[in-house]
Design a protein around this motif. Structure first.
Motif, PDB file in Angstrom:
ATOM      1  N   GLY A   1     125.349  -0.722   3.695  1.00 31.49           N
ATOM      2  CA  GLY A   1     124.645  -0.843   4.969  1.00 31.49           C
ATOM      3  C   GLY A   1     125.414  -1.606   6.026  1.00 31.49           C
ATOM      4  O   GLY A   1     124.933  -1.748   7.154  1.00 31.49           O
ATOM      5  N   GLY A   2     126.597  -2.123   5.697  1.00 33.44           N
ATOM      6  CA  GLY A   2     127.372  -2.826   6.692  1.00 33.44           C
ATOM      7  C   GLY A   2     127.929  -1.881   7.738  1.00 33.44           C
ATOM      8  O   GLY A   2     127.803  -0.659   7.634  1.00 33.44           O
ATOM      9  N   GLY A   3     128.526  -2.466   8.770  1.00 27.78           N
ATOM     10  CA  GLY A   3     129.107  -1.645   9.818  1.00 27.78           C
ATOM     11  C   GLY A   3     129.477  -2.482  11.012  1.00 27.78           C
ATOM     12  O   GLY A   3     129.525  -3.712  10.947  1.00 27.78           O
ATOM     13  N   LEU A   4     129.749  -1.784  12.101  1.00 27.78           N
ATOM     14  CA  LEU A   4     130.126  -2.420  13.371  1.00 27.78           C
ATOM     15  C   LEU A   4     128.943  -2.336  14.319  1.00 27.78           C
ATOM     16  O   LEU A   4     128.370  -1.258  14.519  1.00 27.78           O
ATOM     17  N   VAL A   5     128.594  -3.466  14.910  1.00 27.11           N
ATOM     18  CA  VAL A   5     127.464  -3.517  15.826  1.00 27.11           C
ATOM     19  C   VAL A   5     127.793  -4.485  16.956  1.00 27.11           C
ATOM     20  O   VAL A   5     128.598  -5.396  16.788  1.00 27.11           O
ATOM     21  N   GLN A   6     127.192  -4.276  18.097  1.00 31.47           N
ATOM     22  CA  GLN A   6     127.405  -5.165  19.225  1.00 31.47           C
ATOM     23  C   GLN A   6     126.520  -6.407  19.118  1.00 31.47           C
ATOM     24  O   GLN A   6     125.501  -6.400  18.416  1.00 31.47           O
ATOM     25  N   THR A   7     126.907  -7.442  19.817  1.00 31.80           N
ATOM     26  CA  THR A   7     126.101  -8.661  19.865  1.00 31.80           C
ATOM     27  C   THR A   7     124.671  -8.322  20.279  1.00 31.80           C
ATOM     28  O   THR A   7     124.452  -7.566  21.235  1.00 31.80           O
ATOM     29  N   GLY A   8     123.732  -8.888  19.545  1.00 34.21           N
ATOM     30  CA  GLY A   8     122.327  -8.622  19.813  1.00 34.21           C
ATOM     31  C   GLY A   8     121.759  -7.460  19.032  1.00 34.21           C
ATOM     32  O   GLY A   8     120.540  -7.241  19.033  1.00 34.21           O
ATOM     33  N   GLY A   9     122.619  -6.724  18.363  1.00 33.38           N
ATOM     34  CA  GLY A   9     122.180  -5.562  17.607  1.00 33.38           C
ATOM     35  C   GLY A   9     121.616  -5.918  16.246  1.00 33.38           C
ATOM     36  O   GLY A   9     121.498  -7.100  15.895  1.00 33.38           O
ATOM     37  N   SER A  10     121.281  -4.893  15.476  1.00 34.79           N
ATOM     38  CA  SER A  10     120.658  -5.080  14.167  1.00 34.79           C
ATOM     39  C   SER A  10     121.343  -4.219  13.122  1.00 34.79           C
ATOM     40  O   SER A  10     121.892  -3.152  13.427  1.00 34.79           O
ATOM     41  N   LEU A  11     121.283  -4.692  11.905  1.00 32.02           N
ATOM     42  CA  LEU A  11     121.732  -3.943  10.742  1.00 32.02           C
ATOM     43  C   LEU A  11     120.806  -4.281   9.592  1.00 32.02           C
ATOM     44  O   LEU A  11     120.237  -5.375   9.533  1.00 32.02           O
ATOM     45  N   ARG A  12     120.691  -3.342   8.654  1.00 35.15           N
ATOM     46  CA  ARG A  12     119.949  -3.631   7.434  1.00 35.15           C
ATOM     47  C   ARG A  12     120.852  -3.386   6.236  1.00 35.15           C
ATOM     48  O   ARG A  12     121.347  -2.268   6.042  1.00 35.15           O
ATOM     49  N   LEU A  13     121.055  -4.430   5.480  1.00 31.90           N
ATOM     50  CA  LEU A  13     121.835  -4.316   4.257  1.00 31.90           C
ATOM     51  C   LEU A  13     120.890  -4.047   3.079  1.00 31.90           C
ATOM     52  O   LEU A  13     119.773  -4.549   3.057  1.00 31.90           O
ATOM     53  N   SER A  14     121.382  -3.269   2.151  1.00 29.20           N
ATOM     54  CA  SER A  14     120.621  -2.985   0.936  1.00 29.20           C
ATOM     55  C   SER A  14     121.452  -3.354  -0.268  1.00 29.20           C
ATOM     56  O   SER A  14     122.681  -3.246  -0.249  1.00 29.20           O
ATOM     57  N   CYS A  15     120.785  -3.773  -1.319  1.00 31.36           N
ATOM     58  CA  CYS A  15     121.464  -4.110  -2.568  1.00 31.36           C
ATOM     59  C   CYS A  15     120.646  -3.512  -3.702  1.00 31.36           C
ATOM     60  O   CYS A  15     119.562  -4.005  -4.012  1.00 31.36           O
ATOM     61  N   ALA A  16     121.172  -2.454  -4.287  1.00 28.23           N
ATOM     62  CA  ALA A  16     120.493  -1.783  -5.387  1.00 28.23           C
ATOM     63  C   ALA A  16     120.984  -2.338  -6.715  1.00 28.23           C
ATOM     64  O   ALA A  16     122.186  -2.514  -6.907  1.00 28.23           O
ATOM     65  N   ALA A  17     120.054  -2.589  -7.613  1.00 27.09           N
ATOM     66  CA  ALA A  17     120.400  -3.126  -8.926  1.00 27.09           C
ATOM     67  C   ALA A  17     120.114  -2.106 -10.007  1.00 27.09           C
ATOM     68  O   ALA A  17     119.180  -1.313  -9.908  1.00 27.09           O
ATOM     69  N   SER A  18     120.926  -2.137 -11.031  1.00 29.92           N
ATOM     70  CA  SER A  18     120.704  -1.283 -12.195  1.00 29.92           C
ATOM     71  C   SER A  18     121.027  -2.095 -13.442  1.00 29.92           C
ATOM     72  O   SER A  18     121.664  -3.142 -13.368  1.00 29.92           O
ATOM     73  N   GLY A  19     120.573  -1.604 -14.579  1.00 27.38           N
ATOM     74  CA  GLY A  19     120.807  -2.340 -15.817  1.00 27.38           C
ATOM     75  C   GLY A  19     119.606  -3.206 -16.156  1.00 27.38           C
ATOM     76  O   GLY A  19     118.472  -2.834 -15.906  1.00 27.38           O
ATOM     77  N   ARG A  20     119.844  -4.393 -16.671  1.00 29.06           N
ATOM     78  CA  ARG A  20     118.784  -5.289 -17.139  1.00 29.06           C
ATOM     79  C   ARG A  20     118.130  -6.036 -15.974  1.00 29.06           C
ATOM     80  O   ARG A  20     118.112  -7.239 -15.917  1.00 29.06           O
ATOM     81  N   THR A  21     117.591  -5.294 -15.039  1.00 29.16           N
ATOM     82  CA  THR A  21     117.031  -5.906 -13.835  1.00 29.16           C
ATOM     83  C   THR A  21     115.789  -6.729 -14.118  1.00 29.16           C
ATOM     84  O   THR A  21     115.443  -7.609 -13.345  1.00 29.16           O
ATOM     85  N   PHE A  22     115.123  -6.483 -15.243  1.00 29.40           N
ATOM     86  CA  PHE A  22     113.899  -7.223 -15.528  1.00 29.40           C
ATOM     87  C   PHE A  22     114.193  -8.686 -15.824  1.00 29.40           C
ATOM     88  O   PHE A  22     113.304  -9.517 -15.805  1.00 29.40           O
ATOM     89  N   SER A  23     115.440  -9.004 -16.105  1.00 31.77           N
ATOM     90  CA  SER A  23     115.790 -10.369 -16.482  1.00 31.77           C
ATOM     91  C   SER A  23     116.179 -11.243 -15.292  1.00 31.77           C
ATOM     92  O   SER A  23     116.477 -12.412 -15.458  1.00 31.77           O
ATOM     93  N   THR A  24     116.157 -10.680 -14.092  1.00 37.69           N
ATOM     94  CA  THR A  24     116.618 -11.472 -12.954  1.00 37.69           C
ATOM     95  C   THR A  24     115.551 -12.462 -12.491  1.00 37.69           C
ATOM     96  O   THR A  24     114.378 -12.143 -12.433  1.00 37.69           O
ATOM     97  N   ASP A  25     116.010 -13.670 -12.163  1.00 36.76           N
ATOM     98  CA  ASP A  25     115.144 -14.717 -11.630  1.00 36.76           C
ATOM     99  C   ASP A  25     115.035 -14.600 -10.114  1.00 36.76           C
ATOM    100  O   ASP A  25     114.005 -14.934  -9.531  1.00 36.76           O
ATOM    101  N   GLY A  26     116.087 -14.111  -9.508  1.00 36.53           N
ATOM    102  CA  GLY A  26     116.093 -13.967  -8.064  1.00 36.53           C
ATOM    103  C   GLY A  26     117.353 -13.276  -7.599  1.00 36.53           C
ATOM    104  O   GLY A  26     118.271 -13.023  -8.374  1.00 36.53           O
TER     105      GLY A  26
END
Length: 123
Positions: free
Chosen positions: A7-32
């Motif tokens: 989700g990264g990229g180039l944006v001008q000052t004042g703009g918006s971006l949304r980053l995403s982080c997808a997890a796979s594997g033993r995701t049930f064990s994550t605390d945060g």
């Protein structure tokens, strides 16, 4: 746990971006999950974190009021909505997951890291 940030990229000052982080594997064990960033010539720094159930969120002072972290557990994905971006937000952003207790603010607390995604804010 495997993490993939995008989700990264180039944006001008004042703009918006949304980053995403997808997890796979033993995701049930994550605390945060967390986001860190590293600008050229600087150390990696904490940006934001969220508990596995989304009940608690944490932000660096530099991004409070501009960034919002969200978790979508059915999709095993954490989002970082970044608004009012500034040139000083330019960095490679990394997502991370922790499975043990420990400070959400410290990179050393996290057990798994994804490859970074570049965010560039032009002035």
């Amino acid at each position: 746990v495997q993490l993939q940030a995008y989700g990264g990229g180039l944006v001008q000052t004042g703009g918006s971006l949304r980053l995403s982080c997808a997890a796979s594997g033993r995701t049930f064990s994550t605390d945060g999950r967390g986001w860190f960033r590293q600008a050229p010539g600087k150390e990696r720094e904490f940006v934001s974190a969220i508990t596995w159930n989304g009940d608690s969120t944490y932000y660096a002072d530099s991004v409070k009021g501009r960034f919002t972290i969200l978790v979508d557990n059915p999709k095993n994905t954490v989002y970082l909505q970044m608004n009012s971006l500034k040139p000083e937000d330019t960095a490679v952003y990394y997502c991370a997951a922790k499975i043990h207790s420990g400070s959400y603010y410290l990179a050393s607390s996290y057990d798994y890291w994804g490859r970074g995604t570049q965010v560039t804010v032009s002035s």
